[in-house]
Design an enzyme around this catalytic site. Structure first.
Site, PDB file in Angstrom:
ATOM      1  N   ASP A   1      -4.446  -3.593   5.624  1.00 24.83           N
ATOM      2  CA  ASP A   1      -4.637  -3.094   6.762  1.00 24.83           C
ATOM      3  C   ASP A   1      -6.246  -3.121   7.263  1.00 24.83           C
ATOM      4  O   ASP A   1      -6.528  -3.296   8.567  1.00 24.83           O
ATOM      5  CB  ASP A   1      -4.028  -1.857   7.115  1.00 24.83           C
ATOM      6  CG  ASP A   1      -4.690  -0.711   6.115  1.00 24.83           C
ATOM      7  OD1 ASP A   1      -5.764  -1.092   5.393  1.00 24.83           O
ATOM      8  OD2 ASP A   1      -4.138   0.317   6.034  1.00 24.83           O
TER       9      ASP A   1
ATOM     10  N   ASP B   1       0.979  -1.177   0.030  1.00 23.13           N
ATOM     11  CA  ASP B   1       0.032   0.045  -0.108  1.00 23.13           C
ATOM     12  C   ASP B   1       0.860   1.363  -0.067  1.00 23.13           C
ATOM     13  O   ASP B   1       2.106   1.222   0.481  1.00 23.13           O
ATOM     14  CB  ASP B   1      -0.874   0.098   1.299  1.00 23.13           C
ATOM     15  CG  ASP B   1      -2.011   1.106   1.183  1.00 23.13           C
ATOM     16  OD1 ASP B   1      -2.336   1.575   0.210  1.00 23.13           O
ATOM     17  OD2 ASP B   1      -2.604   1.263   1.965  1.00 23.13           O
TER      18      ASP B   1
ATOM     19  N   ASP C   1      -9.295  -6.701   3.309  1.00 21.21           N
ATOM     20  CA  ASP C   1      -8.222  -6.829   3.027  1.00 21.21           C
ATOM     21  C   ASP C   1      -7.858  -8.409   3.353  1.00 21.21           C
ATOM     22  O   ASP C   1      -6.697  -8.974   2.755  1.00 21.21           O
ATOM     23  CB  ASP C   1      -7.028  -6.144   3.501  1.00 21.21           C
ATOM     24  CG  ASP C   1      -6.805  -4.664   2.983  1.00 21.21           C
ATOM     25  OD1 ASP C   1      -7.391  -4.512   1.935  1.00 21.21           O
ATOM     26  OD2 ASP C   1      -6.283  -3.715   3.540  1.00 21.21           O
TER      27      ASP C   1
END
Length: 846
Positions: free
Chosen positions: A572, A316, A576
């Site tokens: 997170d 990310d 996910d």
């Protein structure tokens, strides 16, 4: 629910002010009520370690040989073997304690934490320190740390399946009566953020009273540990069979049944590689501990083996490559940009206030906090909130005003424009403004408001919102991100950035970090437009993905795997979890990640930094390489030991090895494996070569062949020395020279196999040289003391035999050096000065 739960709830609950508990009062309650924890796993005791070690086939055989020596009157030999058993047990206990200390440290790091308000300040504390009366901040994706009463914030959606078995989400209302405001330990918040008061903790919670359903389970052995255990048991059984066969053959052909029994036992003891399970246990425990010291917490032991083989990192942007330290720097109203530092006009202040009213009061979201820092909004809690959704990435909060309802909204610009039903030309103009801000690397949110004197609809998308403006946030790139990306490239690891941000923002950050942008940006819409069969070929070269939703992350992981990659995925959020489960290695964020993500992941990143991931890969490669070398060494050294126990019997020669000799050798093998190999640092060029091929075994045919070759070299040379010595010297001298050469060859193999470089006198190799000195002292004492020499049935060799023994030991190690130079079990090497030029778009298979 236990029958007295409601009464306990009513007695324990008491309204708290916004300051929470005083720290002194919290300590007093913790001392009187005990920690907020269920049953913890007991530490492994010394007695359990000794009991398990004493059941190993090798120790049982040595104990039997000791008893046999004592029965026939050879008390010295019997006592020595008993001493060898005790020393071996001590080594096992020491290694077990090292592993237990490492696991205890990992449990401390893995202790879940909770956000609480104490002394009027927000803090994060271990959940075991929670006490009744604490004010906790709970949010989407978190598990409730205790039984609580919901005081304020959003209406929460809670998954209570851990308690009730029902998977349907239930709603909990702040300040509600009865069950409407109750939250239970172990249940999962799937929607909303709120403040709650702790009512019951530890075994007094509903879940604890039912039976401690969340009690921590003991560690399961890895598949490799289970397979090695089966191998040792099979070899133990084979050793017993060979012991019987050798004893019968020796006794029938030579008539000396006592010596036949000793010969059979010697071969059986020499055959069993009992070090395998200990090596795997110690390496896994200490490897996970070393990773934790670098902020990489391993939740599943198998991840230690897999981490060094990663070929693709999907990361990310926010908080991993960037600092997740949002600062509101720009505001756009009526098409005009305003820098926050220069002050805002009245219209800009109004937009900022609306944005604050769309932000959670005690949010963990850095953009909410950035807005609230600049806003003068003082309202406490909204009437109702509609949290962010992947399909509708807008937050709406409803407030009561004397003139009617006021709803504030903020979120992704495209979604807010749809919420406001902007005409196409106006939406296009605003999207150009968004592109302009995003192109500067800013993260952009849009703000809207709805004012109505009528009742507000249950679905905010049915209301009439008015678009107000844009917010531009800066999130600086982490200082070490660019260097870590370079390290990844040199290590042959591709890096893909997957973010929900605007494509222009993602591209700007990627360019600053040094990610490859030649293939452009692929958006979530592009991913959705492709079939799962067509996706792998399309994503092979792309390294920047923007506006990606959690379900599309799962599709990307599956596509990368189909393209041949060993994929590590960071995440997170609650959504996910499927992508983390699907990746070969799921990496959850420890600071901003949800409990659901951490539970689904193999690894938890304690500091959320990309550089820590690369450091973990480096350590993973080191652990894999050292473990591979240790297993190869154990296999290699058992070849000459077993061969020299068997060959004289087959050749009609006097026995070369007796149980005493094998035990003395084993006392050197175990510490070399556990101490020397585990402490060996990474090779200088470990991160300058591509990852090992996907699916390559830790100890496969290549390693077995290399080990057999090394061991065969020592076996042939030592056996040749023994036969040559027997031809002109006494049996005891020939045995003394051969045994000295075997010990020397053992130590040389340990030096060659463990050394990742020429740094043989480095500080971490002190344990090896201590072992060399101890073995040298032991052999000198045996040769110098006639009683010991008689006990070991050997004599000091003459100058010619002594020189030949030293030469054999050196050549035995030299054979291993030649194997490594030819590209042995560690793989094809590169010169330390070579820097591999592996592009970001290298094939995912590495």
């Amino acid at each position: 629910m236990p029958p007295d739960f409601a009464d306990a709830w009513d007695v324990a609950a008491s309204p708290r002010d916004r300051r929470g508990l005083e720290e002194a009062e919290a300590r007093r309650r913790l001392e009187s009520g005990g920690p907020n924890s269920l049953q913890q796993p007991e530490n492994r005791t010394i007695r359990a370690s000794v009991y398990d070690a004493a059941r190993e086939p090798m120790l049982l055989l040595v104990a039997a040989a000791a008893l046999l020596y004592l029965v026939i009157g050879d008390h010295g030999e019997g006592l020595f073997l008993i001493g060898g058993v005790l020393v071996t047990l001590a080594l096992v206990v020491v290694q077990d304690l090292r592993g237990e200390r490492a696991l205890a440290a990992l449990r401390t790091l893995a202790q879940p934490s909770a956000r609480v308000i104490r002394d009027g300040r927000e803090r994060r504390i271990p959940t075991q320190d929670l006490v009744p009366g604490d004010l906790v901040l709970v949010g989407e994706g978190e598990r409730l740390p205790a039984d609580c009463r919901l005081l304020g914030g959003d209406m929460l959606g809670v998954d209570e399946s851990a308690l009730t078995g029902e998977s349907a989400t239930v709603l909990r209302t702040p300040g509600g009566a009865g069950d409407d405001a109750r939250l239970f330990a172990g249940t999962l918040i799937v929607r909303g953020h709120a403040v709650a008061e702790v009512i019951l903790t530890g075994p007094r919670t509903a879940l604890g009273r039912i039976g401690g359903a969340l009690a921590e389970m003991g560690d399961e052995p890895t598949p490799l540990q289970r397979s090695s255990g089966r191998l040792v048991r099979l070899l133990g059984l084979a050793a017993l069979v060979f012991c019987a066969l050798i004893t019968a053959a020796y006794g029938l052909t030579r008539g000396d049944w006592m010596e036949a029994i000793l010969a059979g036992m010697t071969f059986a003891i020499a055959l069993i590689p009992e070090e395998f399970p200990m090596i795997l246990t110690v390496f896994m425990a200490l490897g996970a501990w070393r990773l934790a010291r670098h902020n990489v917490l391993v939740r599943r032991p198998a991840a230690v083996e897999a981490l060094g083989g990663v070929t693709l990192l999907c990361v990310d942007k926010t908080g991993t490559l960037t600092e997740n330290r949002m600062e509101l720097v720009r505001l756009t109203v009526d098409g005009v940009d305003h820098a926050i530092a220069d002050g805002l006009p009245a219209s800009g202040a109004a937009v900022l206030r609306t944005a604050a009213l769309a932000s959670a009061r005690r949010s963990i979201d850095p953009m909410d906090r950035a807005v609230l820092r600049l806003s003068a909004a003082s309202e406490s809690d909204p009437v109702r909130s509609w949290p962010l959704r992947p399909e509708k990435p807008v937050v709406v909060q409803l407030w009561s005003r004397p003139e009617g309802a006021f709803a504030a909204a903020k979120g992704a610009p495209e979604a807010v424009f749809r919420l406001c039903r902007l005409p196409p030309d106006q939406a296009a103009a605003q999207l150009r403004a968004v592109d302009r801000l995003a192109g500067e690397g800013l993260r952009v949110l849009a703000v809207a408001a709805c004012r109505t004197s009528e009742s507000f609809p249950d679905d905010p998308w049915e209301a009439v919102f008015v678009y107000e403006g844009l917010l531009g946030f800066v999130d600086p790139l982490r200082p070490d991100a660019a260097a870590a990306l370079r390290d990844a490239r040199e290590a042959g690891i591709a890096v893909a950035m997957i973010t929900g941000d605007h494509p222009a923002t993602a591209l700007a950050i990627a360019r600053e970090a040094g990610l490859d942008e030649t293939a452009g940006v692929m958006t979530g819409q592009d991913v959705a437009a492709l079939s799962q069969e067509a996706l792998p070929s399309r994503v092979r070269d792309v390294r920047i993905f923007a506006r990606v939703t959690p379900d599309q992350k799962l599709r990307l992981v599956q596509a990368f795997k189909a393209a041949g990659g060993v994929v590590a995925m960071t995440g997170d959020g609650v959504n996910d979890a499927p992508a983390l489960e699907a990746a070969h290695i799921g990496i959850a964020m420890g600071q901003r990640g949800t409990d659901v993500a951490r539970e689904a992941a193999d690894i938890v990143l304690l500091d959320d930094r990309f550089a820590s991931i690369i450091g973990g890969v480096r350590l993973g490669r080191r652990i894999f390489a050292n473990l591979q070398r240790a297993l190869t060494y154990v296999t290699a050294i058992h070849v000459p030991i077993a061969g020299l126990a068997l060959a004289p019997v087959l050749l009609g020669l006097p026995p070369l090895l007796f149980p005493l000799h094998v035990v003395l050798l084993e006392l050197a093998v175990d510490p070399i494996c556990a101490l020397v190999f585990e402490a060996e640092p990474s090779e200088r060029n470990a991160m300058r070569r591509p990852p090992r091929p996907a699916g390559s075994p830790l100890f496969g045919p290549r390693q077995v062949i290399a080990a057999l070759a090394q061991g065969a070299g020592v076996l042939v040379l030592v056996l040749g020395l023994y036969v040559w010595g027997l031809s002109w010297a006494t049996e005891a001298e020939a045995r003394g020279a051969a045994f000295l050469a075997l010990i020397g060859g053992n130590l040389m193999l340990g030096l060659v196999d463990s050394a990742a470089s020429a740094r043989i006198f480095a500080r971490q190799r002190r344990a090896y040289w201590v072992i060399v000195l101890l073995m040298s002292g032991a052999m000198s004492l045996i040769f110098a003391a006639p009683p010991l020499a008689r006990m070991f049935t050997l004599q000091p060799p003459g100058p010619a035999l002594l020189a030949a023994a030293v030469a054999v030991a050196v050549l035995g190690g030299g054979w291993a050096v030649l194997a490594r130079l030819a590209g042995d079990f560690t793989g094809k090497d590169r010169s330390p000065g070579h820097r591999a030029a592996v592009p970001e778009t290298a094939p995912l298979s590495g």
